[in-house]
Design an enzyme around this catalytic site. Structure first.
Site, PDB file in Angstrom:
ATOM      1  N   TYR A 128       0.825  -1.214   0.000  1.00 16.35           N
ATOM      2  CA  TYR A 128       0.000   0.000   0.000  1.00 16.35           C
ATOM      3  C   TYR A 128       0.863   1.268   0.000  1.00 16.35           C
ATOM      4  O   TYR A 128       0.431   2.311  -0.460  1.00 16.35           O
ATOM      5  CB  TYR A 128      -0.896   0.014   1.230  1.00 16.35           C
ATOM      6  CG  TYR A 128      -2.184  -0.765   1.117  1.00 16.35           C
ATOM      7  CD1 TYR A 128      -2.364  -1.770   0.165  1.00 16.35           C
ATOM      8  CD2 TYR A 128      -3.228  -0.499   1.974  1.00 16.35           C
ATOM      9  CE1 TYR A 128      -3.548  -2.477   0.090  1.00 16.35           C
ATOM     10  CE2 TYR A 128      -4.425  -1.195   1.905  1.00 16.35           C
ATOM     11  CZ  TYR A 128      -4.580  -2.182   0.963  1.00 16.35           C
ATOM     12  OH  TYR A 128      -5.760  -2.871   0.887  1.00 16.35           O
ATOM     13  N   GLY A 129       2.051   1.182   0.558  1.00 19.96           N
ATOM     14  CA  GLY A 129       2.910   2.349   0.748  1.00 19.96           C
ATOM     15  C   GLY A 129       3.119   3.252  -0.449  1.00 19.96           C
ATOM     16  O   GLY A 129       3.021   4.471  -0.331  1.00 19.96           O
ATOM     17  N   CYS A 148      -2.452  -1.924   9.309  1.00 18.08           N
ATOM     18  CA  CYS A 148      -1.524  -1.346   8.339  1.00 18.08           C
ATOM     19  C   CYS A 148      -1.343   0.132   8.666  1.00 18.08           C
ATOM     20  O   CYS A 148      -2.329   0.868   8.795  1.00 18.08           O
ATOM     21  CB  CYS A 148      -2.095  -1.526   6.930  1.00 18.08           C
ATOM     22  SG  CYS A 148      -1.193  -0.641   5.648  1.00 18.08           S
ATOM     23  N   ASN A 149      -0.100   0.566   8.786  1.00 18.65           N
ATOM     24  CA  ASN A 149       0.175   1.971   9.098  1.00 18.65           C
ATOM     25  C   ASN A 149      -0.315   2.905   7.997  1.00 18.65           C
ATOM     26  O   ASN A 149      -0.890   3.954   8.272  1.00 18.65           O
ATOM     27  CB  ASN A 149       1.677   2.177   9.318  1.00 18.65           C
ATOM     28  CG  ASN A 149       2.151   1.618  10.626  1.00 18.65           C
ATOM     29  OD1 ASN A 149       2.225   2.313  11.618  1.00 18.65           O
ATOM     30  ND2 ASN A 149       2.468   0.335  10.652  1.00 18.65           N
ATOM     31  N   THR A 150      -0.094   2.540   6.730  1.00 18.31           N
ATOM     32  CA  THR A 150      -0.505   3.388   5.617  1.00 18.31           C
ATOM     33  C   THR A 150      -2.026   3.509   5.585  1.00 18.31           C
ATOM     34  O   THR A 150      -2.570   4.612   5.438  1.00 18.31           O
ATOM     35  CB  THR A 150       0.032   2.852   4.277  1.00 18.31           C
ATOM     36  OG1 THR A 150       1.460   2.712   4.381  1.00 18.31           O
ATOM     37  CG2 THR A 150      -0.299   3.785   3.133  1.00 18.31           C
ATOM     38  N   CYS A 204       5.688   0.125   9.895  1.00 12.84           N
ATOM     39  CA  CYS A 204       5.078  -0.760   8.904  1.00 12.84           C
ATOM     40  C   CYS A 204       5.112  -2.162   9.493  1.00 12.84           C
ATOM     41  O   CYS A 204       6.122  -2.552  10.099  1.00 12.84           O
ATOM     42  CB  CYS A 204       5.838  -0.720   7.583  1.00 12.84           C
ATOM     43  SG  CYS A 204       5.225  -1.913   6.361  1.00 12.84           S
ATOM     44  N   THR A 205       4.039  -2.902   9.314  1.00 11.36           N
ATOM     45  CA  THR A 205       3.977  -4.243   9.898  1.00 11.36           C
ATOM     46  C   THR A 205       5.017  -5.197   9.323  1.00 11.36           C
ATOM     47  O   THR A 205       5.321  -6.219   9.929  1.00 11.36           O
ATOM     48  CB  THR A 205       2.568  -4.852   9.734  1.00 11.36           C
ATOM     49  OG1 THR A 205       2.197  -4.783   8.357  1.00 11.36           O
ATOM     50  CG2 THR A 205       1.557  -4.112  10.573  1.00 11.36           C
ATOM     51  N   HIS A 206       5.602  -4.865   8.181  1.00 13.57           N
ATOM     52  CA  HIS A 206       6.657  -5.695   7.599  1.00 13.57           C
ATOM     53  C   HIS A 206       8.021  -5.459   8.276  1.00 13.57           C
ATOM     54  O   HIS A 206       8.891  -6.326   8.241  1.00 13.57           O
ATOM     55  CB  HIS A 206       6.813  -5.391   6.104  1.00 13.57           C
ATOM     56  CG  HIS A 206       5.717  -5.912   5.247  1.00 13.57           C
ATOM     57  ND1 HIS A 206       4.462  -5.334   5.191  1.00 13.57           N
ATOM     58  CD2 HIS A 206       5.677  -6.948   4.393  1.00 13.57           C
ATOM     59  CE1 HIS A 206       3.719  -6.010   4.341  1.00 13.57           C
ATOM     60  NE2 HIS A 206       4.427  -6.994   3.836  1.00 13.57           N
TER      61      HIS A 206
END
Length: 170
Positions: free
Chosen positions: A12-13, A43-45, A154-156
């Site tokens: 999404y970023g 998700c942060n975004t 970011c979750t990644h």
């Protein structure tokens, strides 16, 4: 617990705010049809661009990850110097800066977009030397900065934590 991971449209970023908002609303509406009691946008975004509109219009509580992350960073920081690592979309939104300023106006936020991190994790290449070198290069602008806390926005990114700590310190 019902989990939806939008792997078809990840990441999404780098997408526009409008796209991310549209996708997030699609997923929220699908979950609403399942009679959920609460929605967590992990998700942060998506949190940055869709939380406000979703929380105003959905018939259940909607929470995101930015405000809790900001609160944890402020609590952890001794110097009030906080780095935010995030996707381009999260960094562009200014959501962490806004949340941190709301909680502690004396904090200084150093935002850094890390657009290569999600594809690195998604390709399952996040453990070796290639990943280490990419993280080191991406985070090199932080060498001239003073800070004691880093938000992995970011979750990644926790999958890259070992390399991130090697680049900037524990």
């Amino acid at each position: 617990i019902i989990y939806i991971g939008d792997t078809a449209r990840c990441p999404y970023g780098p997408r526009t705010s409008e796209e991310v908002r549209k996708f997030t609303w699609q997923l929220a509406n699908a979950l609403a049809k399942m009679n959920i009691k609460m929605l967590v946008i992990a998700c942060n975004t998506a949190t940055a661009v869709a939380l406000n509109s979703l929380s105003k219009k959905m018939p259940f509580p909607v929470i995101g990850v930015i405000f809790p992350g900001a609160r944890a960073a402020i609590k952890a920081s001794k110097s009030n110097e906080i780095v935010v690592l995030g996707t381009s979309g999260t960094i562009k939104s200014g959501a962490y800066e806004e949340a941190i300023a709301h909680l502690n106006s004396s904090s200084r936020v150093i935002p850094l977009a890390c657009p290569t991190f999600v594809p690195l994790v998604e390709s399952n290449e996040y453990e070796g030397d290639f990943a280490r070198n990419m993280v080191m290069e991406t985070l090199s602008p932080l060498k001239k900065e003073q800070f004691d806390t880093v938000i992995l926005g970011c979750t990644h990114y926790p999958l890259l934590q070992k390399h991130i700590e090697e680049a900037v310190g524990e």
